[in-house]
Motif scaffolding. Structure first.
Motif, PDB file in Angstrom:
ATOM      1  N   MET A   1       0.843  -1.188   0.000  1.00 30.58           N
ATOM      2  CA  MET A   1       0.000   0.000   0.000  1.00 30.58           C
ATOM      3  C   MET A   1       0.881   1.242   0.000  1.00 30.58           C
ATOM      4  O   MET A   1       1.829   1.348   0.767  1.00 30.58           O
ATOM      5  CB  MET A   1      -0.918   0.007   1.226  1.00 30.58           C
ATOM      6  CG  MET A   1      -1.857   1.191   1.290  1.00 30.58           C
ATOM      7  SD  MET A   1      -3.036   1.092   2.672  1.00 30.58           S
ATOM      8  CE  MET A   1      -1.914   1.262   4.069  1.00 30.58           C
ATOM      9  N   THR A  20      -2.951   4.144  -2.483  1.00 29.69           N
ATOM     10  CA  THR A  20      -3.099   3.048  -3.440  1.00 29.69           C
ATOM     11  C   THR A  20      -3.078   1.732  -2.674  1.00 29.69           C
ATOM     12  O   THR A  20      -2.077   1.398  -2.008  1.00 29.69           O
ATOM     13  CB  THR A  20      -1.957   3.057  -4.481  1.00 29.69           C
ATOM     14  OG1 THR A  20      -1.947   4.329  -5.154  1.00 29.69           O
ATOM     15  CG2 THR A  20      -2.157   1.945  -5.500  1.00 29.69           C
ATOM     16  N   LEU A  21      -4.165   0.979  -2.737  1.00 26.65           N
ATOM     17  CA  LEU A  21      -4.283  -0.272  -2.008  1.00 26.65           C
ATOM     18  C   LEU A  21      -3.531  -1.384  -2.734  1.00 26.65           C
ATOM     19  O   LEU A  21      -3.106  -1.230  -3.891  1.00 26.65           O
ATOM     20  CB  LEU A  21      -5.760  -0.635  -1.855  1.00 26.65           C
ATOM     21  CG  LEU A  21      -6.637   0.436  -1.182  1.00 26.65           C
ATOM     22  CD1 LEU A  21      -8.075  -0.052  -1.096  1.00 26.65           C
ATOM     23  CD2 LEU A  21      -6.099   0.791   0.199  1.00 26.65           C
ATOM     24  N   GLU A  22      -3.379  -2.511  -2.073  1.00 27.88           N
ATOM     25  CA  GLU A  22      -2.620  -3.624  -2.650  1.00 27.88           C
ATOM     26  C   GLU A  22      -3.244  -4.150  -3.931  1.00 27.88           C
ATOM     27  O   GLU A  22      -2.545  -4.667  -4.797  1.00 27.88           O
ATOM     28  CB  GLU A  22      -2.513  -4.747  -1.618  1.00 27.88           C
ATOM     29  CG  GLU A  22      -1.646  -4.376  -0.420  1.00 27.88           C
ATOM     30  CD  GLU A  22      -1.527  -5.530   0.563  1.00 27.88           C
ATOM     31  OE1 GLU A  22      -2.188  -6.578   0.321  1.00 27.88           O
ATOM     32  OE2 GLU A  22      -0.781  -5.398   1.556  1.00 27.88           O
ATOM     33  N   ARG A  26      -7.433   2.988  -5.801  1.00 28.67           N
ATOM     34  CA  ARG A  26      -6.996   4.220  -5.161  1.00 28.67           C
ATOM     35  C   ARG A  26      -8.154   4.841  -4.383  1.00 28.67           C
ATOM     36  O   ARG A  26      -9.275   4.934  -4.880  1.00 28.67           O
ATOM     37  CB  ARG A  26      -6.463   5.210  -6.197  1.00 28.67           C
ATOM     38  CG  ARG A  26      -5.157   4.754  -6.836  1.00 28.67           C
ATOM     39  CD  ARG A  26      -4.540   5.837  -7.691  1.00 28.67           C
ATOM     40  NE  ARG A  26      -5.339   6.111  -8.869  1.00 28.67           N
ATOM     41  CZ  ARG A  26      -5.034   7.057  -9.765  1.00 28.67           C
ATOM     42  NH1 ARG A  26      -3.951   7.815  -9.580  1.00 28.67           N
ATOM     43  NH2 ARG A  26      -5.797   7.239 -10.814  1.00 28.67           N
TER      44      ARG A  26
END
Length: 402
Positions: A1, A20-22, A26
């Motif tokens: 992340m 920004t996530l895995e 976003r």
């Protein structure tokens, strides 16, 4: 992340980050920095949650989805979807069928939403009479400071006394949205609105409130209004443009009243300078032209005209005057932040004196005479009952002023 700072032109009222996530998604995290910003963010969250999937399907652009909230440092932190795109400030919107046209159409689509969207969520619902009373109360606050120029007091009092100005159909509105809160993207049709970020003012009220920013976008004004009229699900009232300009001017009155009520001397000083400049530019010019008429006015005239007498001009005409240049706009962000100012006046620096209309009252008092660049229409009959009633309503406010 991953996380990065996000600049959102919110005048430092929020700490914002783009995360920004895995999975690549976003999201935006916002944390307010003061009580006023916290209240606004809570209102924004409440409004966004009122936008059901069915309601969102009626809009041609995106509204952020609220993914979660949490208490942080005594304030409410909010996590929302990220809506990509760019933004354009009012003064930079060019004319034509690009951004101006898309903004006008987007605002009209919001106004076409059913009232139940706001009512069922317990959001603010106002009638035309409520809106008029709110404007009267604001003028009373500004007048009570003793710093409001007499010319503006008379101009605004006369407008508030004109019943014709307040014949409008209440719609769902955004409470005075700033065009910089719309997100645009480049498409085959040109710059197109693809998102709207600010929903905290959602409710039912006067559609003209969401167009007051046109005072800062003189080049785009006509195209925005044309696009709005084309996309609207109702016939826009003939006084829409005049009321939107009135609201833009009243922002200076709000600025003055706020400065007095909070004891912010610099704000009062700036507001007085702005109001004096505005007074010089529009002195003795009514917001509605002499030959302004609506369909209701035409039908009323036909109803009392003898059969042997031909009716006069009953065409609807709108007010196209753009107030004069304000060269003294002194907005100071540092002062605003120190005084905990919630809003600042709309920038009127690009207004130009184009197409002024003549003074319905015919009495300029002690103020210097200002010659308009053009005149529209003829004088109304002074014996007309509606004209007399408007004059009495105006005199109620300013006949005793010094």
């Amino acid at each position: 992340m991953n996380a990065a700072e996000l600049t959102e032109r919110a005048e430092g009222r929020y700490d914002s980050a783009l995360v920004t996530l895995e999975d690549g998604r976003r999201v935006v995290v916002r944390v307010p920095v003061d009580v006023d910003a916290d209240l606004e963010l809570v209102a924004d969250t409440r409004a966004l949650r009122a936008l059901t999937p069915g309601v969102r399907g009626l809009l041609p652009f995106e509204a952020p989805a609220v993914l979660g909230t949490a208490r942080m440092g005594g304030f409410t932190a909010v996590v929302q979807d990220y809506v990509p795109g760019y933004r354009v400030e009012a003064g930079h919107i060019p004319p034509g069928r690009g951004a101006a046209w898309s903004l006008g159409s987007a605002i009209a689509r919001v106004h076409a939403l059913p009232h139940a969207v706001a009512r069922d969520a317990g959001l603010r619902v106002r009638t035309s009479a409520d809106v008029r009373q709110d404007a009267e109360r604001l003028l009373d606050r500004a007048e009570a400071t003793g710093s409001l120029p007499f010319g503006l007091l008379r101009r605004w009092s006369t407008a508030l006394g004109e019943d014709r100005l307040w014949r409008f159909e209440a719609t769902v509105t955004l409470g005075g949205v700033d065009p910089g809160r719309f997100v645009l993207s480049d498409t085959a049709a040109g710059p197109t609105v693809t998102g709207l970020l600010a929903w905290h003012g959602l409710g039912v009220g006067d559609p003209a409130e969401d167009l007051r920013w046109l005072a800062s976008a003189p080049d785009a004004r006509d195209d925005v209004l044309a696009a709005y009229a084309e996309a609207a699900h109702h016939t826009p009232d003939a006084a829409l443009a005049a009321r939107s300009r009135l609201y833009a001017e009243l922002e200076f009155a709000r600025w003055l009243a706020h400065g007095h009520e909070t004891g912010a001397a610099r704000v009062v000083e700036d507001a007085v300078a702005l109001l004096n400049a505005l007074d010089e530019g529009v002195r003795d010019e009514p917001l509605l032209p002499e030959d302004y008429s609506t369909v209701d006015d035409a039908l009323e005239l036909l109803g009392r005209t003898p059969a042997a007498v031909a009716a006069g001009d009953t065409s609807m005409q709108t007010d196209t005057y753009d107030p004069a240049l304000l060269a003294a706009y002194l907005a100071d962000q540092d002062t605003a932040e120190q005084a905990d100012i919630e809003t600042v006046p709309i920038d009127l620096s690009d207004w130009t004196p184009d197409g002024a209309s003549s003074d319905r009252r015919g009495d300029t008092g002690a103020a210097p005479t200002v010659t308009p660049t053009s005149a529209t229409g003829q004088q109304e009959d002074g014996d007309d009952p509606e004209h007399a009633e408007a004059a009495r309503n105006a005199l109620r406010r300013w006949s005793t002023a010094d």
